[in-house]
Design an enzyme around this catalytic site. Structure first.
Site, mmCIF file in Angstrom:
data_model
loop_
_atom_site.group_PDB
_atom_site.id
_atom_site.type_symbol
_atom_site.label_atom_id
_atom_site.label_comp_id
_atom_site.label_asym_id
_atom_site.label_seq_id
_atom_site.Cartn_x
_atom_site.Cartn_y
_atom_site.Cartn_z
ATOM 1 N N PHE A 149 8.216 1.657 -2.273
ATOM 2 C CA PHE A 149 7.507 2.487 -1.305
ATOM 3 C C PHE A 149 6.126 1.886 -1.096
ATOM 4 C CE2 PHE A 149 4.711 5.761 0.274
ATOM 5 C CZ PHE A 149 5.455 6.277 1.314
ATOM 6 N N ASP A 234 1.003 -4.139 -5.297
ATOM 7 C CA ASP A 234 0.638 -2.894 -4.624
ATOM 8 C C ASP A 234 0.197 -1.896 -5.683
ATOM 9 O OD1 ASP A 234 0.482 -0.420 -3.402
ATOM 10 O OD2 ASP A 234 2.212 -0.749 -2.110
ATOM 11 N N LYS A 263 -5.770 5.342 -2.005
ATOM 12 C CA LYS A 263 -5.711 6.668 -2.622
ATOM 13 C C LYS A 263 -6.991 7.007 -3.370
ATOM 14 C CE LYS A 263 -0.672 7.079 -2.720
ATOM 15 N NZ LYS A 263 -0.570 8.034 -1.615
#
Length: 408
Positions: A149, A234, A263
């Site tokens: 993801f 990532d 984030k």
């Protein structure tokens, strides 16, 4: 048409009805309407208090409204919030320097969302492959892992195997090769002379907090070096102290060429992401080739600098490591007693509910009734990620609630 003001709505049900009527149904939220938050807790519109065990998918590593982050935002709001990159401003260079120093990298490309950071990594890796490695134009490939993801843009879902994310959004972007996550042999066999980069999550979050086998990233680093390809990590969800280190890849004692961050970088206040890494790789970009109106804006950079100051103390890495050990010890005791498997690192865990128990959604709803907010990923997996400011007493309260729910 009826117009509602905040003080005319009496219940959570009315707010939910408004969302259902006017907001696109691209999420399936729990029936909780948050009105206030502080630290590890949120309060709904009817005054019920909940322990946050999700942390905005790790965007709230430092809890809700951390006073140092709020102070930095308020100070910058009184000065300047946006210039665009048409001009310099007094926060950008400092933010980039401080982020590079914290992560041990050489150059920073600030963006807004995590998906933008990944899109930037794809573009930079391809440009580097054509200009530096010598891959024929239009032939560059990026190797990715199944069950990944990385976001939901059209290009990113092109290399997802999640049909919910992909169905009816084609045609898709070519140039990606997918292999099984954690399978070193498959990764080695997929890398060719056309490989620009290998893009991997150090821990797969959306897949259920999947930790790869020992040595997997050392193998990935070696394969990339042998093929003259880039390794991209990532770290949007796994980075910035979530696993007990600044970067989750630090556990593997491996360095990537590029890292995507996001984030928690914005402190739960502003969207802020970045692509960081080798200067000679990010240096392939030239003016006009890539950019963002809001990327690297003064307000986001000021908040990001405050985040970096918090991380610079080491406190949050230590809290995640120590409380994470307690988290995993307690969850491990539930294996065979409502849980089938527990995975993760630091204050981050994916737990599979045992067959015959509640679904992930049912467990999430049961936790909410007990004053704990968590969310399922896939049918029978809960993803647990409390803010790093949580204390052990509150952590145990949430774990007690999980034990009650999965044993039903």
């Amino acid at each position: 048409m009826t117009t509602f003001a905040r003080d005319t709505i009496a219940s959570a049900a009315e707010f939910i009805a408004l969302d259902d009527r006017w907001s696109t149904h691209n999420y399936h939220p729990l029936p909780v309407v948050v009105a206030e938050a502080e630290g590890a807790f949120v309060t709904d519109v009817e005054g019920k208090r909940y322990l946050d065990f999700l942390s905005g998918y790790s965007a709230l590593n430092f809890g809700h409204r951390h006073p140092e982050l709020i102070a930095a935002a308020q100070e910058q709001l009184g000065r300047v919030t946006l210039t665009s990159r048409a001009f310099h401003h007094d926060q950008l260079g400092l933010f980039c320097q401080e982020l590079a120093e914290l992560t041990g990298t050489e150059m920073v490309l600030p963006m807004n969302s995590g998906a933008e950071a990944v899109e930037s990594a794809v573009k930079v890796a391809r440009k580097w492959a054509y200009q530096v490695k010598g891959v024929p134009d239009g032939m560059a490939e990026i190797v990715v892992a199944g069950s990944n993801f990385h976001g939901r843009t059209t290009t990113i879902v092109s290399f997802s195997n999640d049909e919910t994310a992909r169905a009816d959004f084609g045609p898709f972007t070519p140039g990606f090769v997918t292999v099984k996550y954690g399978d070193s042999d498959a990764l080695r066999d997929a890398i060719t002379e056309r490989t620009a980069a290998v893009l991997l999550e150090p821990i797969q979050g959306e897949a259920g907090v999947i930790v790869p086998p020992d040595g997997y990233f050392a193998d990935a680093r070696r394969f990339c070096d042998e093929a003259g390809a880039l390794l991209i990590a990532d770290e949007i969800q796994s980075g910035l102290a979530r696993t007990g280190t600044v970067l989750a890849l630090d556990h593997e004692r491996v360095r990537a060429d590029l890292y995507t961050l996001g984030k928690a970088l914005g402190g739960g206040i502003m969207p802020l992401s970045a692509l960081v890494g080798r200067g000679d790789v990010l240096g392939v970009l030239r003016p006009g080739e890539h950019g963002s109106t809001f990327g690297g804006n003064p307000l986001a950079c000021a908040i990001g600098r405050a985040v970096l100051r918090l991380l610079g103390t080491g406190e949050f890495q230590q809290r995640s490591a120590a409380l994470g050990a307690h988290l995993h010890d307690r969850l491990g005791e539930l294996v065979g007693h409502g849980l089938a498997e527990v995975r993760g690192r630091g204050l981050w865990a994916g737990v599979d509910i045992a067959p015959g128990g509640p679904t992930g959604r049912q467990a999430s709803e049961g936790l909410a009734r007990r004053g704990v907010l968590c969310k399922e990923t896939h049918d029978n997996t809960l993803r647990i990620a409390p803010p790093l400011v949580i204390d052990q007493e509150d952590l145990d309260r949430g774990l007690d609630a999980i034990a009650e729910v999965v044993r039903l």
